[in-house]
Design a protein around this motif. Structure first.
Motif, PDB file in Angstrom:
ATOM      1  N   ALA A  59       9.439  -1.386   4.362  1.00 48.33           N
ATOM      2  CA  ALA A  59       8.136  -0.722   4.278  1.00 48.33           C
ATOM      3  C   ALA A  59       7.096  -1.632   3.651  1.00 48.33           C
ATOM      4  O   ALA A  59       5.916  -1.624   4.048  1.00 48.33           O
ATOM      5  N   ALA A  82       5.965  -3.963   6.331  1.00 48.09           N
ATOM      6  CA  ALA A  82       5.538  -3.333   7.593  1.00 48.09           C
ATOM      7  C   ALA A  82       4.176  -3.832   8.077  1.00 48.09           C
ATOM      8  O   ALA A  82       4.000  -4.082   9.279  1.00 48.09           O
ATOM      9  N   THR A 103       5.795   8.027   4.789  1.00 46.65           N
ATOM     10  CA  THR A 103       6.889   7.416   4.033  1.00 46.65           C
ATOM     11  C   THR A 103       6.730   5.908   3.967  1.00 46.65           C
ATOM     12  O   THR A 103       6.839   5.297   2.889  1.00 46.65           O
ATOM     13  N   VAL A 104       6.473   5.289   5.111  1.00 44.49           N
ATOM     14  CA  VAL A 104       6.304   3.829   5.133  1.00 44.49           C
ATOM     15  C   VAL A 104       5.087   3.420   4.316  1.00 44.49           C
ATOM     16  O   VAL A 104       5.131   2.438   3.551  1.00 44.49           O
ATOM     17  N   GLU A 105       3.999   4.159   4.447  1.00 41.87           N
ATOM     18  CA  GLU A 105       2.785   3.828   3.693  1.00 41.87           C
ATOM     19  C   GLU A 105       3.014   3.937   2.193  1.00 41.87           C
ATOM     20  O   GLU A 105       2.620   3.045   1.415  1.00 41.87           O
ATOM     21  N   GLY A 135       5.540   1.199   0.922  1.00 40.21           N
ATOM     22  CA  GLY A 135       4.921  -0.127   0.963  1.00 40.21           C
ATOM     23  C   GLY A 135       3.890  -0.307  -0.131  1.00 40.21           C
ATOM     24  O   GLY A 135       3.881  -1.324  -0.838  1.00 40.21           O
TER      25      GLY A 135
END
Length: 377
Positions: free
Chosen positions: A70, A73, A220-222, A225
């Motif tokens: 993440a 990403a 979730t990724v944001e 990260g």
């Protein structure tokens, strides 16, 4: 004859017979229903946590790989937009991650390895001096109480509960290598096919459920990260600031202390406090009270700048959690997973809170988490 004729009894109105399921319709029945629902949810959550504890050797590497993926990403999206082949972009990103992590671990080991014993001894001596000063206070505890408290802390820090995880036990080396290999493999696939993997998991859903799943994946990724990049930046600034203060004041072991400040900064709230206390104790033993107080002041200034300026700017909205929630998450994470659990507890909690904020739309939280009235101070 009419005078002695008995009167017919007046029929008594019979209550209607209620079906058994109607008992759940009144207020007490609704309370019982809610209680059963809470019990079932607790049973499910307990089962999931128990399964995760039994599978820490698999769960922790996967979570670490997901967090690192993440963090990288945006770089992967940029390379894909530039037309870089997926395999080449993944190999370049993975190689960069391994070089960075390997370099950081090498620097940490070389900085701490030769001076770790001296650091521990000086910190212990400083702690003893503080205890001696505490005994001079009018409301000081007795020597027996101090000894019992110290033994309890030492027993907790050296117990299997605090040090549980992949790095403890007889098979520590094998577990570590197994987890490291699994993390690298999972990191490769997360970097290369992360969006496709999530799209595959969303195949059973359609309509609003599918849109909600897309929002959850993106959030979730944001969140992960932003948290990793922001925490690493804050930890680096803390380490440089406190390390410079120790170097200017000529406190020995400045480099190992700066490294520990960087590592402990990944544990919010508690990590900065522990690092500052350790630096102050070493300054107390190696120098004097004046130097220790100056170091303490420098730690407080750095932490205030971090909390009031640097963290809001660097991390943005990725960690909108109350301090009490962070402390509870840290406690639960430490009990369940030791130090690794303490590091992972806060980002997982931040992700859970972020998911509730996009449950019904991009900027529309779940119904039960919406603000119903103005908050009063």
């Amino acid at each position: 004859m009419g005078l002695f004729t008995p009167k017919r009894p007046t029929p008594v109105a019979q209550r209607p017979v209620r079906p058994p399921w109607s008992l759940w319709a009144d207020s007490f029945g609704r309370l019982a229903t809610r209680a059963l629902q809470v019990i079932l949810v607790l049973i499910v959550v307990t089962g999931v946590i128990y399964a995760m504890i039994q599978l820490t050797l698999v769960i922790i590497p996967i979570m670490l790989a997901l967090i690192i993926a993440a963090a990288f990403a945006p770089i992967m999206r940029w390379m894909r937009r530039k037309g870089v082949p997926s395999a080449l972009a993944t190999a370049a990103a993975l190689l960069t991650i391994l070089i960075v992590l390997g370099g950081v671990i090498w620097l940490i080991v070389n900085a701490v390895r030769d001076q770790l014993d001296e650091l521990v001894s000086q910190a212990t001596e400083g702690f003893d001096r503080v205890l001696e000063w505490v005994t001079t206070l009018p409301f000081a505890p007795t020597n027996e109480q101090i000894t019992e408290a110290r033994d309890a802390v030492i027993d907790f820090l050296t117990s299997a509960q605090f040090g549980s995880g992949a790095l403890a036990g007889v098979g520590a080396a094998a577990n570590f290598l197994t987890g490291l290999v699994l993390m690298i493999v999972m990191l490769f696939f997360f970097l290369k096919d992360g969006p496709r993997i999530w799209e595959f998991l969303l195949r059973p859903f359609e309509g609003e459920s599918y849109a909600r799943g897309k929002r959850i994946g993106g959030k979730t990724v944001e969140t992960l990260g932003d948290y990793v990049r922001g925490t690493a930046t804050v930890a680096f600034v803390d380490a440089v600031g406190i390390g410079l203060a120790l170097w200017i004041l000529q406190v020995p072991l400045a480099l190992p202390l700066a490294v520990l400040v960087f590592l402990l900064a990944f544990i919010p709230l508690v990590g900065a406090t522990l690092a500052g206390a350790l630096a102050t104790l070493v300054a107390l033993v190696a120098n004097d009270w004046v130097t220790a107080l100056i170091v303490l002041g420098a730690v407080i200034v750095v932490n205030q700048l971090e909390g009031n300026f640097l963290q809001p700017v660097v991390m943005g909205r990725s960690l909108k959690l109350h301090a009490l929630v962070i402390l509870i998450a840290l406690t639960i994470g430490t009990v369940l997973g030791g130090i690794v659990g303490a590091v992972l507890a806060v980002p997982i909690t931040a992700v859970a809170w972020g998911i509730t904020q996009v449950w019904d739309g991009d900027d529309q939280p779940a119904r039960m988490f919406r603000q119903k009235r103005p908050e009063t101070v």
